[in-house]
Design a protein around this motif. Sequence first.
Motif, PDB file in Angstrom:
ATOM      1  N   SER A  27      38.163   1.346 -29.442  1.00 43.61           N
ATOM      2  CA  SER A  27      37.645   2.096 -28.564  1.00 43.61           C
ATOM      3  C   SER A  27      38.643   3.098 -28.261  1.00 43.61           C
ATOM      4  N   LYS A  28      40.098   3.043 -28.589  1.00 40.75           N
ATOM      5  CA  LYS A  28      40.876   3.962 -28.094  1.00 40.75           C
ATOM      6  C   LYS A  28      40.711   5.346 -28.520  1.00 40.75           C
ATOM      7  N   GLU A  29      40.300   5.769 -29.701  1.00 47.76           N
ATOM      8  CA  GLU A  29      40.046   7.038 -30.310  1.00 47.76           C
ATOM      9  C   GLU A  29      39.086   7.729 -29.512  1.00 47.76           C
ATOM     10  N   TRP A  30      37.911   6.923 -29.449  1.00 49.56           N
ATOM     11  CA  TRP A  30      36.520   7.144 -28.833  1.00 49.56           C
ATOM     12  C   TRP A  30      37.132   7.630 -27.262  1.00 49.56           C
ATOM     13  N   THR A  31      37.759   6.813 -26.580  1.00 50.70           N
ATOM     14  CA  THR A  31      38.312   7.275 -25.288  1.00 50.70           C
ATOM     15  C   THR A  31      39.130   8.294 -25.150  1.00 50.70           C
ATOM     16  N   ASP A  32      40.146   8.277 -26.165  1.00 52.29           N
ATOM     17  CA  ASP A  32      41.089   9.763 -26.053  1.00 52.29           C
ATOM     18  C   ASP A  32      40.332  10.851 -26.197  1.00 52.29           C
ATOM     19  N   THR A  33      39.202  10.811 -27.197  1.00 51.22           N
ATOM     20  CA  THR A  33      38.303  12.113 -27.448  1.00 51.22           C
ATOM     21  C   THR A  33      37.640  12.425 -26.307  1.00 51.22           C
ATOM     22  N   GLY A  36      39.870  13.561 -23.353  1.00 47.28           N
ATOM     23  CA  GLY A  36      40.266  14.975 -23.826  1.00 47.28           C
ATOM     24  C   GLY A  36      39.350  16.233 -23.483  1.00 47.28           C
ATOM     25  N   LYS A  37      37.967  15.743 -23.915  1.00 48.73           N
ATOM     26  CA  LYS A  37      36.892  16.864 -23.795  1.00 48.73           C
ATOM     27  C   LYS A  37      36.823  17.022 -22.074  1.00 48.73           C
ATOM     28  N   LEU A  38      36.638  15.878 -21.418  1.00 50.62           N
ATOM     29  CA  LEU A  38      36.713  15.901 -19.962  1.00 50.62           C
ATOM     30  C   LEU A  38      37.578  16.652 -19.302  1.00 50.62           C
ATOM     31  N   SER A  39      38.870  16.436 -19.853  1.00 51.40           N
ATOM     32  CA  SER A  39      40.088  17.206 -19.200  1.00 51.40           C
ATOM     33  C   SER A  39      40.101  18.857 -19.477  1.00 51.40           C
TER      34      SER A  39
END
Length: 144
Positions: A27-33, A36-39
């Motif tokens: 889930s790390k890649e999904w969470t980072d993406t 990142g979009k939210l930020s």
Amino acid sequence: MTFFADPSWWVSVVVVGIAINFFSSYSKEWTDTGLGKLSEKWRSSSDRRKQAQQRKIEELAHSDYLRMKAMGTATYVLIRGVSFQVLALIAIYMSVSAEKMLAKELFLGIGFVAIVCLSMSMASVVTAANIRKNIESADKINRS
């Protein structure tokens, strides 16, 4: 503390730890993406708000009428905040002084009204402070 000696506790902790580690690696890649979009959305929204505030300050700087109108609005909002504080104090006094005489539902309702009034008061005071800050910024621009 006896559960530390139980082997089933240690096995369950290890199994849960492995499951969390396995889930986090996928889930790390999904969470980072996603974060990142939210930020990015947060940053663009913040930039738009800053630009709108800067435009408002520029408008205030070029018009004495708008500055006076904004000052009247700030005063009105501040008076509204003080009114909410008075209502909150009355509600707090009623709930504290008549705790034994009021039904529990009415007591909780009055407490809820006090909390809402205090929240509205704080929102009004913050809004008035922001308006005054914009007016002061416009005055600085106008003077220079």
